[in-house]
Design a protein around this motif. Structure first.
Motif, PDB file in Angstrom:
ATOM      1  N   GLU A 166      26.233 -67.327  18.966  1.00  0.00           N
ATOM      2  CA  GLU A 166      27.028 -66.894  18.056  1.00  0.00           C
ATOM      3  C   GLU A 166      26.598 -65.389  17.582  1.00  0.00           C
ATOM      4  OE1 GLU A 166      30.113 -67.786  17.032  1.00  0.00           O
ATOM      5  OE2 GLU A 166      29.682 -69.421  18.400  1.00  0.00           O
ATOM      6  N   SER A 179      26.077 -72.228  16.629  1.00  0.00           N
ATOM      7  CA  SER A 179      27.470 -72.519  16.449  1.00  0.00           C
ATOM      8  C   SER A 179      27.767 -71.899  14.935  1.00  0.00           C
ATOM      9  CB  SER A 179      27.673 -74.055  16.468  1.00  0.00           C
ATOM     10  OG  SER A 179      27.307 -74.570  15.470  1.00  0.00           O
ATOM     11  N   LEU A 180      29.014 -72.165  14.873  1.00  0.00           N
ATOM     12  CA  LEU A 180      29.456 -71.597  13.300  1.00  0.00           C
ATOM     13  C   LEU A 180      29.753 -72.581  12.635  1.00  0.00           C
ATOM     14  CD1 LEU A 180      32.257 -68.926  14.526  1.00  0.00           C
ATOM     15  CD2 LEU A 180      30.023 -68.680  13.534  1.00  0.00           C
TER      16      LEU A 180
END
Length: 729
Positions: free
Chosen positions: A576, A525-526
């Motif tokens: 991602e 994830s970011l």
């Protein structure tokens, strides 16, 4: 005595009552003292409002039945005349109405940082009252009108930078602006030659910025007649020729900037010394040759010297030691040689940024450099330096960026032991040194608390991935490619919660691909993704540069190793990931269907393994995939059609004799043919258009990433320059 004290107290009480009474009167009658704007001026302002397609809520304040002197962004004088309009970064869209030109008392108009389009109304340029006009950072277009000059123009500052203006330099329009002090036309598409009359009859002209346009031809010698000019910037154009001798008659110059043009010639020692007030000299990205003259040391006020990417040579003049105000010294990409010890850096106590990358310096890093306690970034990569770094480097408490790659440094253990005490170090680039040494694998490094990027590539290092790497809890990028490291990837790799760029390719790492790699938080994830700005770009490969760590592609590169086993199906968790390279290993089994879950993937290389089975149909979901290579495996069945698969060349699939496709030697039979994807023609066209749009966006993004920092820093400086110039008038 007591009576006198009582009298004083009584007197003070009366004064306080009087002040209080005046205040109450003012409060009671304040509404009647508010200045009302003139009706004609309100009409002009409402005309401007009508020309906007997006006004970001201005209509809430700008109402016909209210006093326009109280409207947002409006200032009036005591007569109710509008003197200032300031609507900066309001999200305004639409056109600028000519009605603003009828505000006869308007002194300052600032519409910068919006999305206004169309032409700049000539009425504003003809104004006899406007002193400051700033429409920078919009989308204004067309020619900057050539208007007949008028003798009564008051204009002192014109900022039309960062728009879409075209055409030639507006000589006629500016001719009548006798009071002009600052002109910023940068970041547009103006063309033609810079006129020789730019500062004729302009006794207050101090700032001229023509950067980021398409001007060509020679630098006009007549610019030397601009006797009070302090800032001259024309970088990122197509100017040619030499720096004319006459230019150095402009002895008030403080900022001279012509980077990234096609200038030739040398820095004449007799000319350069005339600019004794020079603070910034930027001539990088040209074709200058010759030496840095000794007379450079007479520029006592010099703070920034940029001569990068020229053809200059020779040794560094010892006179540089006299430039005690230097904060930035950039000589990257030339042919300078000799020893760095020619310069006594201990006299340059203000130095922040030092970049000597890609030259021919030899010898050791001089001890005097460790006296520059304010250094933030040092780049000495791609030279012929040798020896060791002194422990005195720990005196550089502000040091965040250190690049020593591709020199002849030795003893990696000692180097890392010394540098680990540099607790503020953020980026450490040491690749291309320590040839055939052993990677230290014991816990001797207690620092590196803030290290975010570590490069030990191209060293031919032996050994395993060391345990001390697990202590680098802030690490974002790890570059260990082109070594001879062996052993497995340890399970502690997933404890590096911020790591998102991993390149360990071209080593001898072995074992299975660990599931710990499938649990990298920054690839899942970011979250916690932040931006780090560098003074100079970081070079991942010699010609590939990034200015921020968030600008790196989120990458897992395990290619050219000796990994065995299957590709873990958990790899689909790395949503991602942008680049996945597992090529040239000994992997077997099927390509996991879960790779189709990595929907942002742009590069996938699984070539030269022993993979079997069919190419998963789920890969059709990878709409951003621009490079695919599954060649030289043992895959079988039809190659999927449609989507991104229609864009990949035959070479992506060769070396799989059991694969079939109309593009390959082995054509599919009717029984082998892959089922047509169940999407409508319209939906498929939408996918392709979306993919192309993203590709264009990504390409522009990389360019933007390389340019935006310098552009924003440059913009801040010119605004400061314009403001200070105006204040000194």
């Amino acid at each position: 005595m007591e009576k006198t004290t009582q009298q004083l107290r009584s007197s003070n009480n009366r004064k306080h009552m009087t002040i209080l009474g005046v205040a109450l009167v003012l409060l009671l009658f304040l509404p009647s003292l508010v200045i009302s704007c003139k009706e004609g001026e309100k009409t002009s302002l409402l005309g401007f409002l009508d020309g906007l397609s997006q006004n970001s809520g201005l209509t809430t304040s700008w109402q016909n039945d209210t006093n326009c002197c109280l409207w947002e962004g409006i200032i009036c004088n005591v007569d109710g005349t509008v003197t200032d309009i300031s609507l900066v970064s309001m999200g305004l869209e639409g056109h600028i109405s000519p009605s603003l030109g009828s505000l006869t008392g308007l002194l300052r108009l600032n519409l910068s940082g919006n999305s206004l389009s169309g032409a700049l109304p000539p009425e504003l340029l003809r104004s006899s009252s406007i002193v400051i006009l700033d429409v920078s950072y919009n989308k204004l277009a067309g020619d900057f009108d050539e208007l007949p000059s008028t003798p009564d123009q008051a204009m002192k500052v014109v900022n039309i930078s960062s728009n879409l203006f075209t055409g030639y330099f507006p000589s006629t329009t500016l001719e009548g602006m006798k009071n002009l002090a600052a002109l910023n036309m940068s970041n547009n598409s103006f063309t033609g030659k810079i006129p020789s009359t730019v500062c004729v009859d302009k006794p207050f002209f101090v700032v001229l910025d023509l950067s980021y346009n398409q001007f060509h031809g020679d630098i006009p010698p007549e610019l030397g007649n601009c006797s009070v000019l302090r800032v001259l910037k024309a970088g990122q154009n197509q100017l040619s020729g030499t720096l004319p001798a006459e230019l150095f008659k402009a002895t008030s110059l403080e900022h001279l900037s012509f980077p990234n043009n096609h200038l030739q010639g040398t820095l004449d020692p007799e000319h350069i010394v005339k600019l004794s007030k020079l603070v910034i000299l930027d001539l990088g990205g040209n074709g200058l040759y010759g030496k840095i003259p000794d007379s450079i040391g007479e520029l006592k006020r010099l703070e920034e010297l940029h001569l990068d990417y020229n053809n200059m040579s020779g040794e560094l003049p010892s006179a540089l030691s006299n430039c005690s105000n230097l904060t930035t010294l950039i000589l990257e990409g030339n042919f300078f040689h000799g020893k760095l010890s020619n310069v006594n850096f201990s006299t340059l106590s203000n130095l922040n940024f030092l970049d000597f990358r890609s030259n021919r310096f030899f010898g050791t890093v001089p001890d005097s450099l460790y006296s520059c306690s304010n250094l933030i970034a040092v780049r000495l990569s791609f030279n012929n330096l040798h020896g060791q770094i002194s422990s005195r480097i720990n005196n550089l408490k502000s040091l965040k960026y250190l690049a020593l790659s591709h020199n002849n440094f030795t003893d990696i253990t000692k180097m890392l032991r010394i540098l680990s005490s540099s607790t503020n170090l953020t980026l450490l680039i040491l690749g291309g040194n320590f040839k055939h040494e052993t990677m230290p694998d014991y816990d001797i490094f207690y620092g590196f608390k803030n290290l975010m990027g570590l490069a030990l590539n191209d060293c031919s290092l032996y050994g395993n991935l060391p345990k001390w790497l697990s202590k680098l809890k802030k690490l974002r990028a790890l570059l260990l490619y082109n070594n001879q490291l062996s052993g497995p990837i340890p399970a502690w790799i997933n404890s590096l919660n911020f790591l998102f760029y991993i390149d360990v390719s071209n080593n001898s790492l072995n074992g299975d691909i660990p599931t710990a790699l499938m649990e990298m938080p920054m690839l899942e994830s970011l979250a916690n993704s932040d931006v780090i700005i560098f003074k100079f770009p970081l070079y991942i490969y010699r010609f590939l540069q990034y200015r921020t760590t968030s600008g790196f592609p989120r990458m897992l590169n395990l290619g050219y190793n000796k990994f065995t086993g299957v590709i873990p199906p958990q790899i689909g968790q790395l949503k991602e990931l942008l680049t996945l390279n597992l090529s040239f290993n000994n992997l077997y089994g099927k390509i996991p269907q879960s790779i189709g879950n990595i929907t942002n993937l742009q590069v996938l290389d699984l070539s030269y393994n022993n993979l079997t089975g069919a190419i998963p149909s789920t890969l059709d979901k990878l709409h951003f995939l621009s490079e695919l290579n599954v060649s030289n495996n043992d895959l079988e069945g039809p190659v999927p059609t449609g989507g991104q698969f229609s864009t990949f060349p035959d070479s992506s699939f060769v070396g799989n004799p059991k694969l079939c496709s109309p593009m390959l030697v082995h054509h599919c039979s009717s029984a082998d043919a892959a089922p047509a994807p169940n999407v409508s023609t319209e939906h498929y066209i939408d996918k392709v258009i979306f993919a192309i749009a993203f590709g264009m966006f990504f390409g522009v993004g990389v360019l933007y990433d390389q340019m935006v920092l310098s552009r924003y820093i440059y913009f801040d400086r010119i605004i400061v320059a314009i403001s200070s110039s105006y204040n000194r008038l």
